[in-house]
Design a protein around this motif. Structure first.
Motif, PDB file in Angstrom:
ATOM      1  N   GLU A 213       0.847  -1.189   0.000  1.00 32.16           N
ATOM      2  CA  GLU A 213       0.000   0.000   0.000  1.00 32.16           C
ATOM      3  C   GLU A 213       0.887   1.245   0.000  1.00 32.16           C
ATOM      4  O   GLU A 213       1.923   1.283   0.678  1.00 32.16           O
ATOM      5  CB  GLU A 213      -0.919   0.046   1.221  1.00 32.16           C
ATOM      6  CG  GLU A 213      -2.079  -0.925   1.174  1.00 32.16           C
ATOM      7  CD  GLU A 213      -3.069  -0.652   2.287  1.00 32.16           C
ATOM      8  OE1 GLU A 213      -4.274  -0.888   2.088  1.00 32.16           O
ATOM      9  OE2 GLU A 213      -2.638  -0.213   3.374  1.00 32.16           O
ATOM     10  N   TYR A 214       0.472   2.240  -0.758  1.00 29.79           N
ATOM     11  CA  TYR A 214       1.188   3.501  -0.824  1.00 29.79           C
ATOM     12  C   TYR A 214       0.480   4.492   0.100  1.00 29.79           C
ATOM     13  O   TYR A 214      -0.653   4.913  -0.160  1.00 29.79           O
ATOM     14  CB  TYR A 214       1.203   4.030  -2.260  1.00 29.79           C
ATOM     15  CG  TYR A 214       1.862   3.078  -3.226  1.00 29.79           C
ATOM     16  CD1 TYR A 214       3.243   3.123  -3.448  1.00 29.79           C
ATOM     17  CD2 TYR A 214       1.116   2.121  -3.914  1.00 29.79           C
ATOM     18  CE1 TYR A 214       3.854   2.245  -4.323  1.00 29.79           C
ATOM     19  CE2 TYR A 214       1.726   1.243  -4.792  1.00 29.79           C
ATOM     20  CZ  TYR A 214       3.085   1.303  -4.993  1.00 29.79           C
ATOM     21  OH  TYR A 214       3.692   0.425  -5.856  1.00 29.79           O
ATOM     22  N   VAL A 215       1.141   4.833   1.193  1.00 28.22           N
ATOM     23  CA  VAL A 215       0.556   5.705   2.205  1.00 28.22           C
ATOM     24  C   VAL A 215       0.933   7.150   1.882  1.00 28.22           C
ATOM     25  O   VAL A 215       2.128   7.489   1.826  1.00 28.22           O
ATOM     26  CB  VAL A 215       1.043   5.324   3.614  1.00 28.22           C
ATOM     27  CG1 VAL A 215       0.410   6.237   4.660  1.00 28.22           C
ATOM     28  CG2 VAL A 215       0.722   3.856   3.900  1.00 28.22           C
ATOM     29  N   PRO A 216      -0.057   8.029   1.653  1.00 26.13           N
ATOM     30  CA  PRO A 216       0.266   9.385   1.207  1.00 26.13           C
ATOM     31  C   PRO A 216       0.785  10.279   2.323  1.00 26.13           C
ATOM     32  O   PRO A 216       0.347  10.185   3.476  1.00 26.13           O
ATOM     33  CB  PRO A 216      -1.067   9.908   0.660  1.00 26.13           C
ATOM     34  CG  PRO A 216      -2.109   9.136   1.409  1.00 26.13           C
ATOM     35  CD  PRO A 216      -1.512   7.777   1.658  1.00 26.13           C
ATOM     36  N   ALA A 217       1.726  11.145   1.969  1.00 26.76           N
ATOM     37  CA  ALA A 217       2.199  12.190   2.881  1.00 26.76           C
ATOM     38  C   ALA A 217       1.230  13.370   2.818  1.00 26.76           C
ATOM     39  O   ALA A 217       0.431  13.492   1.881  1.00 26.76           O
ATOM     40  CB  ALA A 217       3.601  12.634   2.465  1.00 26.76           C
ATOM     41  N   PRO A 218       1.271  14.285   3.794  1.00 23.46           N
ATOM     42  CA  PRO A 218       0.343  15.426   3.786  1.00 23.46           C
ATOM     43  C   PRO A 218       0.405  16.262   2.514  1.00 23.46           C
ATOM     44  O   PRO A 218      -0.616  16.759   2.043  1.00 23.46           O
ATOM     45  CB  PRO A 218       0.779  16.237   5.010  1.00 23.46           C
ATOM     46  CG  PRO A 218       1.360  15.209   5.946  1.00 23.46           C
ATOM     47  CD  PRO A 218       2.050  14.225   5.059  1.00 23.46           C
ATOM     48  N   HIS A 219       1.590  16.420   1.921  1.00 25.64           N
ATOM     49  CA  HIS A 219       1.691  17.259   0.733  1.00 25.64           C
ATOM     50  C   HIS A 219       1.247  16.539  -0.540  1.00 25.64           C
ATOM     51  O   HIS A 219       1.395  17.074  -1.641  1.00 25.64           O
ATOM     52  CB  HIS A 219       3.112  17.806   0.565  1.00 25.64           C
ATOM     53  CG  HIS A 219       4.172  16.755   0.490  1.00 25.64           C
ATOM     54  ND1 HIS A 219       4.720  16.182   1.615  1.00 25.64           N
ATOM     55  CD2 HIS A 219       4.790  16.167  -0.560  1.00 25.64           C
ATOM     56  CE1 HIS A 219       5.625  15.294   1.263  1.00 25.64           C
ATOM     57  NE2 HIS A 219       5.686  15.263  -0.063  1.00 25.64           N
TER      58      HIS A 219
ATOM     59  N   ARG B 136      -1.814  16.066  -1.120  1.00 26.62           N
ATOM     60  CA  ARG B 136      -3.166  16.581  -1.359  1.00 26.62           C
ATOM     61  C   ARG B 136      -3.186  17.497  -2.575  1.00 26.62           C
ATOM     62  O   ARG B 136      -2.173  18.052  -2.983  1.00 26.62           O
ATOM     63  CB  ARG B 136      -3.679  17.333  -0.129  1.00 26.62           C
ATOM     64  CG  ARG B 136      -3.024  18.687   0.107  1.00 26.62           C
ATOM     65  CD  ARG B 136      -3.576  19.330   1.366  1.00 26.62           C
ATOM     66  NE  ARG B 136      -3.062  20.693   1.570  1.00 26.62           N
ATOM     67  CZ  ARG B 136      -3.675  21.786   1.147  1.00 26.62           C
ATOM     68  NH1 ARG B 136      -4.819  21.696   0.474  1.00 26.62           N
ATOM     69  NH2 ARG B 136      -3.168  22.990   1.361  1.00 26.62           N
ATOM     70  N   GLY B 137      -4.376  17.657  -3.153  1.00 27.15           N
ATOM     71  CA  GLY B 137      -4.528  18.471  -4.339  1.00 27.15           C
ATOM     72  C   GLY B 137      -5.055  19.858  -4.037  1.00 27.15           C
ATOM     73  O   GLY B 137      -5.323  20.208  -2.884  1.00 27.15           O
TER      74      GLY B 137
ATOM     75  N   LEU C  11      -6.740  13.666  -2.371  1.00 29.92           N
ATOM     76  CA  LEU C  11      -5.488  13.225  -2.959  1.00 29.92           C
ATOM     77  C   LEU C  11      -5.348  13.809  -4.361  1.00 29.92           C
ATOM     78  O   LEU C  11      -6.305  13.835  -5.136  1.00 29.92           O
ATOM     79  CB  LEU C  11      -5.475  11.697  -3.027  1.00 29.92           C
ATOM     80  CG  LEU C  11      -4.188  10.992  -3.433  1.00 29.92           C
ATOM     81  CD1 LEU C  11      -3.094  11.225  -2.402  1.00 29.92           C
ATOM     82  CD2 LEU C  11      -4.456   9.494  -3.587  1.00 29.92           C
ATOM     83  N   HIS C  12      -4.154  14.294  -4.698  1.00 34.13           N
ATOM     84  CA  HIS C  12      -3.951  14.930  -5.998  1.00 34.13           C
ATOM     85  C   HIS C  12      -3.952  13.876  -7.108  1.00 34.13           C
ATOM     86  O   HIS C  12      -3.226  12.879  -7.039  1.00 34.13           O
ATOM     87  CB  HIS C  12      -2.627  15.680  -6.021  1.00 34.13           C
ATOM     88  CG  HIS C  12      -2.567  16.752  -7.071  1.00 34.13           C
ATOM     89  ND1 HIS C  12      -2.916  16.533  -8.384  1.00 34.13           N
ATOM     90  CD2 HIS C  12      -2.199  18.062  -7.000  1.00 34.13           C
ATOM     91  CE1 HIS C  12      -2.771  17.647  -9.083  1.00 34.13           C
ATOM     92  NE2 HIS C  12      -2.339  18.596  -8.276  1.00 34.13           N
TER      93      HIS C  12
END
Length: 264
Positions: A14-20, A22-23, A30-31
């Motif tokens: 799983e790819y866990v997103p960092a705060p930055h 975002r779009g 998520l962008h």
């Protein structure tokens, strides 16, 4: 480019997103540009072979996604001597959010002779000064140099450069770098003087060759819209010249951004 704060951390597939990650449309979204990057990365790692060149990447953005862990599954659709086709499906715990399709073509001898139409290199040198500073609620996680003002008549032109790794400390490959940049074809081709009033549903990136270096230039070369539906196109460049095109489709969005990302 910094790997200290990648967009995603890979944990148990799983790819866990960092705060930055975002779009610009919503703080909790998520962008979409990152989904194309993940798809390109997965297809390249699992299905690319020496001598096969990425010639097309189509990314369909089905739905907005909150900042949830992402999974990417791929499948080989066609494996021929001169053409390979692979698909990617991108999901979260809420279901499928995007898909992608890539065409890889066998490299060969370049035909001789004079072609009747050749896209010229643009007359914009690589940037020397600092990029545009963010001036809004969303800070783009990439460097951007505006060559033309937003919404001005005629082709819009920018240079872009990624600042972060996509996954952990992996260096960006040329196709992943191009896939990340390609999403910007939508704001570049669909912007107008009072802001960005379309949000893209997909993009198709076509490449004659992989980009060279970390700078990618974009020149919008077309926009058509009617009834709240738009299509736009850009030519993509690097310091050596044009290397491909990107076409997007987009929908009118009620919550318009008064300024495109990094409009300044």
């Amino acid at each position: 480019m910094s790997s200290e704060s990648a967009f995603f951390t890979l944990k148990r597939d799983e790819y866990v997103p960092a705060p930055h990650a975002r779009g610009p449309w919503s703080p909790g979204m998520l962008h979409g540009r990152l989904l194309g990057g993940l798809a390109a990365r997965a297809i390249e790692q699992r299905h690319a072979r020496p001598g096969l060149r990425f010639a097309r990447l189509t990314v369909d953005l089905f739905r907005n996604s909150p900042m949830l862990p992402v999974t990417v599954e791929t499948s080989l659709v066609r494996d021929g001597r001169r053409i390979r086709v692979a698909d990617a499906t991108i999901s979260t715990a809420q279901g499928v959010i995007a898909r992608a399709s890539a065409v890889l073509l066998r490299e060969g001898e370049q035909p001789g002779g004079e072609r009747s139409l050749v896209t010229p290199a643009w007359d914009v040198p690589p940037p020397e000064g600092p990029p545009v500073e963010a001036n809004g609620p969303w800070t783009p996680p990439f460097d951007l140099w505006r060559v033309t003002p937003w919404g001005a008549p005629g082709p819009g032109r920018v240079w872009m450069r990624e600042r972060f790794a996509l996954v952990d400390d992996e260096p960006l490959t040329p196709i992943v770098r191009a896939a990340l940049a390609a999403d910007f074809a939508s704001p570049l081709s669909n912007s107008q003087a009072d802001g960005l009033r379309f949000i893209n549903a997909d993009y198709t990136l076509t490449l004659a060759r992989p980009p060279e270096g970390d700078l990618i230039g974009m020149e919008s070369t077309g926009h058509v819209s009617d009834g709240g539906v738009a299509t736009g196109q850009v030519t993509v460049h690097d310091a050596a010249g044009p290397f491909g095109f990107c076409v997007v489709t987009a929908l009118a969005n009620g919550s318009a951004m008064t300024k495109p990302p990094s409009a300044g």
